[in-house]
Design a protein around this motif. Structure first.
Motif, short mmCIF file in Angstrom:
data_model
loop_
_atom_site.label_atom_id
_atom_site.label_comp_id
_atom_site.label_asym_id
_atom_site.label_seq_id
_atom_site.Cartn_x
_atom_site.Cartn_y
_atom_site.Cartn_z
N PRO A 206 0.84 -1.20 0.00
CA PRO A 206 0.00 0.00 0.00
C PRO A 206 0.87 1.25 0.00
CG PRO A 206 0.04 -1.00 2.18
CD PRO A 206 0.74 -1.95 1.27
N LYS A 207 0.44 2.25 -0.74
CA LYS A 207 1.24 3.48 -0.89
C LYS A 207 0.51 4.71 -0.39
CE LYS A 207 3.80 6.03 -4.45
NZ LYS A 207 4.11 6.11 -5.92
N ARG A 208 -0.74 4.92 -0.82
CA ARG A 208 -1.51 6.10 -0.45
C ARG A 208 -2.92 5.68 -0.08
NH1 ARG A 208 -2.01 10.10 -4.85
NH2 ARG A 208 -1.58 11.80 -3.38
N VAL A 209 -3.52 6.37 0.91
CA VAL A 209 -4.82 5.96 1.44
C VAL A 209 -5.72 7.17 1.66
CG1 VAL A 209 -6.02 4.81 3.36
CG2 VAL A 209 -3.78 3.97 2.62
N PHE A 210 -6.99 7.01 1.29
CA PHE A 210 -8.00 8.01 1.65
C PHE A 210 -9.23 7.25 2.13
CE2 PHE A 210 -11.43 11.11 0.74
CZ PHE A 210 -10.95 12.12 1.57
N ALA A 211 -10.01 7.86 3.02
CA ALA A 211 -11.12 7.11 3.61
C ALA A 211 -12.19 8.04 4.15
CB ALA A 211 -10.61 6.22 4.74
N PHE A 212 -13.39 7.47 4.28
CA PHE A 212 -14.50 8.07 5.01
C PHE A 212 -15.00 7.06 6.03
CE2 PHE A 212 -14.79 10.24 0.86
CZ PHE A 212 -14.81 11.57 1.28
N GLY A 287 -15.55 3.45 4.15
CA GLY A 287 -15.12 3.30 2.76
C GLY A 287 -13.70 3.78 2.62
N VAL A 288 -12.87 3.00 1.92
CA VAL A 288 -11.43 3.29 1.83
C VAL A 288 -10.97 3.14 0.37
CG1 VAL A 288 -9.12 2.65 2.66
CG2 VAL A 288 -11.12 2.34 4.16
N ILE A 289 -10.06 4.03 -0.05
CA ILE A 289 -9.40 3.91 -1.35
C ILE A 289 -7.90 3.79 -1.09
CG2 ILE A 289 -8.92 4.98 -3.58
CD1 ILE A 289 -11.54 6.49 -3.32
N VAL A 290 -7.28 2.79 -1.69
CA VAL A 290 -5.84 2.56 -1.51
C VAL A 290 -5.17 2.46 -2.88
CG1 VAL A 290 -4.08 1.09 -0.46
CG2 VAL A 290 -6.36 1.22 0.57
N GLN A 291 -4.04 3.15 -3.02
CA GLN A 291 -3.20 2.98 -4.21
C GLN A 291 -1.97 2.19 -3.80
OE1 GLN A 291 -0.81 6.30 -5.75
NE2 GLN A 291 -1.71 5.92 -7.76
N TYR A 292 -1.59 1.21 -4.62
CA TYR A 292 -0.45 0.34 -4.33
C TYR A 292 0.76 0.73 -5.16
CZ TYR A 292 -3.72 -2.42 -1.70
OH TYR A 292 -4.65 -2.81 -0.78
N ASP A 293 1.93 0.22 -4.76
CA ASP A 293 3.14 0.54 -5.52
C ASP A 293 3.13 -0.12 -6.89
OD1 ASP A 293 3.57 -2.09 -4.70
OD2 ASP A 293 5.38 -1.66 -3.56
N SER A 294 2.21 -1.05 -7.12
CA SER A 294 2.03 -1.65 -8.45
C SER A 294 1.11 -0.81 -9.33
CB SER A 294 1.43 -3.04 -8.30
OG SER A 294 0.10 -2.96 -7.77
N LYS A 295 0.59 0.28 -8.77
CA LYS A 295 -0.37 1.19 -9.39
C LYS A 295 -1.80 0.64 -9.39
CE LYS A 295 2.91 3.74 -12.24
NZ LYS A 295 3.23 4.27 -13.60
N ALA A 296 -2.00 -0.53 -8.79
CA ALA A 296 -3.36 -1.03 -8.62
C ALA A 296 -4.10 -0.17 -7.61
CB ALA A 296 -3.33 -2.49 -8.14
N ILE A 297 -5.42 -0.12 -7.74
CA ILE A 297 -6.27 0.67 -6.85
C ILE A 297 -7.27 -0.26 -6.17
CG2 ILE A 297 -8.02 2.49 -6.73
CD1 ILE A 297 -6.72 3.67 -9.28
N LEU A 298 -7.40 -0.12 -4.84
CA LEU A 298 -8.40 -0.85 -4.06
C LEU A 298 -9.51 0.10 -3.64
CD1 LEU A 298 -9.47 -3.21 -2.20
CD2 LEU A 298 -7.96 -2.27 -0.42
N THR A 299 -10.76 -0.30 -3.88
CA THR A 299 -11.91 0.36 -3.26
C THR A 299 -12.50 -0.64 -2.28
OG1 THR A 299 -13.32 -0.33 -5.11
CG2 THR A 299 -12.41 1.88 -5.19
N TYR A 300 -12.61 -0.22 -1.03
CA TYR A 300 -12.97 -1.14 0.06
C TYR A 300 -14.11 -0.56 0.88
CZ TYR A 300 -12.50 -3.49 4.61
OH TYR A 300 -12.74 -4.16 5.77
N SER A 301 -15.05 -1.42 1.27
CA SER A 301 -16.11 -0.98 2.17
C SER A 301 -16.34 -2.02 3.25
CB SER A 301 -17.41 -0.71 1.41
OG SER A 301 -17.97 -1.91 0.92
#
Length: 427
Positions: A206-212, A287-301
């Motif tokens: 995981p590289k960057r995270v934003f959440a509510f 709810g969470v958004i994560v960007q990975y060092d592979s450039k993949a993006i996770l949307t999580y709830s």
């Protein structure tokens, strides 16, 4: 061959899986020397359970005598199954006493404690195993295999939806988990499982995270909306499950009574608090958004008041898509058979190739808790060392990465800003 010697600190519901394994399947290779807790009543109950399994009674130590226990018994391993906010303390003290550690997830609950663990591990060279049992379930291992063999190509995005129902989900608001200072909230305590699975599946960081996050269902502010008119601090002596569907009955369950109700006199811990009390500080809708060092993006709830329990995962790649759905059997921690925990009622993996017909992927069904992951993980912990092409055994780096996503999400909720993982700790 000499037996590996273990002690356990914290003998609530989470410890049962470990001491039962030592007392039965692994008694020829492993030995439990002692247990440590704040409650002698709880330790006596655990010793009774060990005797019923045909195992000898073990020594008991008050938690203030933890160092004395290590000095006197000199165990090879300390198993940490205490309250989350204390994990780092016992992990660090164990390593400095020359012991290796097996710790429940989450490894700890904030960045400062993660840094302490990482620093002391480097200083002492001791080993830490973090018990991510979901990694070991055959269905989750199959997802890693599909991704690692390139079935859907390079992964670009993951959508991960986790549902806790009003039996299991509500239980987090009755217990010590309800206070963020104890658990880090569900984005640390519970989601560490899920964030670790994504790290494990993608083999990425995981590289960057934003959440509510909000508390929309539980807590005093939502009681009237839920039809709750009778307010109480705890269930026992005040309300029955027939009167309130969110209440539990500690008296009628032997394990809950022995570990918690009977132990109140020397622990002070109340296990059956109202889920609509005014001191709950954790969210129930996240709810969470994560960007990975592979450039993949996770949307999580994560929602903890759903009509059913389980998870839906969609993994999108350059060559297709994996759709993965699991319905789990609901449970109350320590309130039933340990095989109930995370037991699956239905699981399905479907691959959708970019050009071609969708097909269902079959895998060997696991037996036991957490989709069959518990038994496999216990064999990796207590059994003979073995090769594992999936690298399922998790160490302190894996433990840190999973927790850091939740820690960053908590910071993002509080600040309204994106949080960089690299700003939190130094590996």
């Amino acid at each position: 061959m000499s037996k590996k010697k273990y002690v356990i600190v914290g003998v609530g519901g989470r410890s049962r899986m470990f001491y039962e394994a030592i007392a039965t399947t692994y008694k020829e290779t492993s030995e439990l020397l002692a247990i440590c807790d704040m409650s002698q009543t709880r330790m006596d109950f655990t010793n009774k359970a060990l005797k019923e399994l045909g195992y000898q009674e073990v020594k008991t130590y008050h938690y203030l005598d933890f160092d004395k226990m290590l000095d006197e018994l000199k165990p090879d391993y300390v198993i940490v199954t205490s309250i989350d906010r204390t994990h780092h303390d016992y992990i660090i003290r164990s390593m400095r006493k020359g012991c290796d550690v097996v710790t429940e997830k989450p490894m700890t609950i904030d960045a400062e404690k993660i840094q302490e663990i990482l620093d002391v591990q480097k200083e002492t060279g001791r080993n830490i195993k973090v018990t991510f049992n979901y990694r070991y379930s055959p269905n989750n291992t199959k997802v890693r295999e599909l991704i690692s063999t390139g079935v859907i190509g390079q992964v670009f995005s993951v959508h991960f939806e986790w549902l806790l129902n009003t039996q299991h989900g509500a239980d987090y608001y009755r217990r010590w988990h309800r206070n963020k200072v104890n658990s880090g909230g569900l984005l640390v305590h519970k989601s560490t499982h899920h964030f670790d699975l994504v790290n494990f599946w993608l083999n990425a960081n995981p590289k960057r995270v934003f959440a509510f996050g909000e508390r929309n269902f539980y807590g005093k502010e939502n009681a009237e909306k839920r039809g709750i008119t009778k307010f109480y601090d705890r269930c026992h002596g005040n309300v029955t499950p027939e009167e309130d569907p969110f209440a539990i009955d500690l008296e009628s369950n032997e394990t809950l009574k022995g570990l918690y109700l009977d132990a109140e006199k020397d622990s002070g811990y109340i296990r059956d608090r109202s889920v609509f009390a005014d001191d709950i500080s954790i969210e129930d809708t996240m709810g969470v958004i994560v960007q990975y060092d592979s450039k993949a993006i996770l949307t999580y709830s994560l929602n903890s008041y759903m009509p059913w329990e389980g998870y839906n995962v969609s993994i999108n790649g350059s060559k297709g898509r994996i759709e993965y759905n699991v319905i789990e059997k609901s449970y109350i921690n320590a309130g039933g058979e340990k095989s109930d925990e995370g037991a699956t009622l239905k699981k399905q993996i479907i691959v959708h190739p970019m050009f071609g017909k969708p097909y269902e992927v079959h895998f060997v069904e696991g037996k036991g808790g957490h989709g069959g992951g518990d038994n496999v993980m216990l064999d990796f912990i207590f059994g003979e060392p073995k090769e594992d092409s999936f690298n399922r055994s998790a160490n302190q780096i894996d433990g840190a990465k999973s927790v850091l996503t939740g820690v960053a999400a908590n910071k993002a909720i509080a600040s309204g800003e994106v949080v960089e993982i690299d700003s939190l700790v130094k590996f």
